[in-house]
Design a protein around this motif. Structure first.
Motif, PDB file in Angstrom:
ATOM      1  N   ALA A 106       0.804  -1.479   0.117  1.00  0.00           N
ATOM      2  CA  ALA A 106       0.167  -0.164   0.021  1.00  0.00           C
ATOM      3  C   ALA A 106       0.441   1.184  -0.411  1.00  0.00           C
ATOM      4  O   ALA A 106       0.826   2.282  -0.423  1.00  0.00           O
ATOM      5  CB  ALA A 106      -0.955   0.414   1.272  1.00  0.00           C
ATOM      6  N   VAL A 111      -1.178   4.845  -0.877  1.00  0.00           N
ATOM      7  CA  VAL A 111      -2.000   4.472  -0.362  1.00  0.00           C
ATOM      8  C   VAL A 111      -1.939   5.508   1.293  1.00  0.00           C
ATOM      9  O   VAL A 111      -0.678   4.861   1.680  1.00  0.00           O
ATOM     10  CB  VAL A 111      -2.189   3.320  -0.185  1.00  0.00           C
ATOM     11  CG1 VAL A 111      -4.106   3.597   1.141  1.00  0.00           C
ATOM     12  CG2 VAL A 111      -2.540   2.983  -1.127  1.00  0.00           C
ATOM     13  N   VAL A 114      -6.449   3.313   5.345  1.00  0.00           N
ATOM     14  CA  VAL A 114      -6.997   2.597   4.534  1.00  0.00           C
ATOM     15  C   VAL A 114      -7.864   2.190   6.315  1.00  0.00           C
ATOM     16  O   VAL A 114      -8.509   3.145   6.726  1.00  0.00           O
ATOM     17  CB  VAL A 114      -5.684   1.012   4.981  1.00  0.00           C
ATOM     18  CG1 VAL A 114      -4.404   1.377   3.855  1.00  0.00           C
ATOM     19  CG2 VAL A 114      -5.558   1.055   6.502  1.00  0.00           C
ATOM     20  N   VAL A 184      -9.137   2.392   0.264  1.00  0.00           N
ATOM     21  CA  VAL A 184      -8.349   1.094   0.130  1.00  0.00           C
ATOM     22  C   VAL A 184      -9.268   0.438   1.211  1.00  0.00           C
ATOM     23  O   VAL A 184      -8.821   0.916   2.762  1.00  0.00           O
ATOM     24  CB  VAL A 184      -7.316   1.479  -0.125  1.00  0.00           C
ATOM     25  CG1 VAL A 184      -6.212  -0.483   0.149  1.00  0.00           C
ATOM     26  CG2 VAL A 184      -6.761   1.672  -1.551  1.00  0.00           C
ATOM     27  N   ALA A 186      -8.325  -2.464   3.514  1.00  0.00           N
ATOM     28  CA  ALA A 186      -7.051  -3.190   3.746  1.00  0.00           C
ATOM     29  C   ALA A 186      -7.812  -4.788   3.844  1.00  0.00           C
ATOM     30  O   ALA A 186      -6.826  -4.845   5.032  1.00  0.00           O
ATOM     31  CB  ALA A 186      -5.823  -2.821   4.193  1.00  0.00           C
TER      32      ALA A 186
END
Length: 365
Positions: A106, A111, A114, A184, A186
């Motif tokens: 990530a 990123v 998360v 995102v 995760a």
């Protein structure tokens, strides 16, 4: 060797490495990480493409010891019984293996925020590694999650979203939040990178036993990330000619929440669920159910389910006779081992290994 790609084992579709892709666009099955052109026979190199990114996120996860359990081995009539102390990982559970890789990838892909859903251990792990990587983490947890685990998540600076209702409601809330805020997800359940981290368990067992692998490995299984990772690691070792046989992988569940055991035995319908002290495996609808059952059968393993009182009894027995304080989820594996040994599925002369997946102080049951 080229960098990592994502691959669907069912459709043989190959995709570019991407944190937002969690399933095959054709069949919707979970994906796996693939290394096109990698020669597994050249060296025991478990993470050839992703390990270069770990310096930014690692907290020293992995390399957990294997210790002998002579008292319990004698009690069960087993000549060789060992435990791999996964609770020595930085946040107290095996989840750190997978999280380190997920957040490393990530970070590499830019990123900064998360979302994860967890009953405790995965949430604590993502929170810690997100803090290490300078990311913001949103952890969705069931309102029934152990307070010790929730305090740990908060200590790492994550934002906790407490969700009432069954475990599945927590997952749905996390997915909705990630979608609504374009973040995102995760997921330790769906992310192929998580299994890429847990497969290192197999490589460590190979190294620590000098190639003399245990014949049977008994695991507590909820979403199956450790079992699937172990199978991937052992499969790579076999593909490279480092081992001849893969250990039998056995899954243990609580009888109150046993979808994998039910599917393994071909029981009709979805088994009803109730509360269990083994919160780490209280998963009523595992996303990788078919994959987990196939993995068990591929290795010649089996699945079993155990009673609540047996889980707590084995938790106390482990602590009092071997000095190993396991959370109830981990103790369930020993209750399952006792059943398998009694039935003759585990032979007295077999070498047996049980991962202690979480520390007792995190969940007193």
């Amino acid at each position: 060797m080229t960098g990592p790609a994502l691959r669907c084992a069912q459709c043989a579709i190959s995709l570019h490495s991407d944190m937002t892709t969690l399933a095959c666009p054709e069949c919707a099955r979970p994906l796996e990480v693939d290394y096109p052109g990698h020669d597994y026979g050249s060296a025991v190199s478990p993470m050839p493409a992703t390990r270069q990114y770990l310096d930014a996120t690692t907290l020293g996860e992995g390399n957990t010891p294997i210790v002998s359990l002579p008292s319990i081995g004698s009690q069960l009539g087993l000549e060789s019984l060992g435990a791999k102390l996964e609770y020595i990982n930085p946040t107290g559970s095996f989840k750190d293996r997978g999280t380190a890789v997920v957040l490393a990838m990530a970070l590499q892909q830019g990123v900064s925020e998360v979302v994860e859903d967890s009953s405790g251990n995965a949430g604590a792990s993502v929170s810690a590694y997100a803090g290490r990587a300078g990311m913001e983490a949103h952890i969705f947890a069931p309102s029934s999650a152990p307070q010790a685990k929730l305090r740990q998540i908060v200590a790492y600076g994550a934002q906790v979203h407490s969700i009432p209702g069954p475990r599945e409601a927590t997952t749905a809330a996390a997915v909705d939040y990630a979608t609504e805020h374009s973040l995102v997800y995760a997921s330790h359940v769906l992310s192929p990178y998580f299994v890429e981290g847990t497969k290192l368990f197999a490589y460590e067992v190979f190294r620590q036993t000098a190639g003399h692998l245990p014949q049977d490995i008994i695991m507590p299984v909820g979403n199956g990330s450790l079992l699937l990772g172990a199978l991937k690691g052992f499969t790579e070792l076999k593909r490279g000619g480092h081992i001849a046989e893969i250990p039998r992988l056995h899954a243990v569940q609580a009888r109150n929440v046993m979808p994998i055991a039910a599917a393994y035995w071909g029981l009709d319908g979805t088994p009803p669920t109730a509360g269990t002290v083994a919160g780490g495996i209280a998963v009523g609808t595992p996303a990788r159910l078919e994959e987990i059952v196939a993995a068990i059968k591929t290795t010649g393993g089996t699945a079993t389910a155990v009673e609540e009182n047996d889980i707590l009894t084995w938790r106390d027995t482990l602590a009092q006779t071997e000095g190993v304080y396991a959370e109830p989820t981990s103790a369930a594996a020993f209750a399952g081992l006792a059943r398998l040994a009694e039935k003759g599925i585990i032979q007295p002369d077999a070498s047996v290994l049980v991962p202690i997946t979480g520390f007792g102080l995190k969940d007193t049951g």
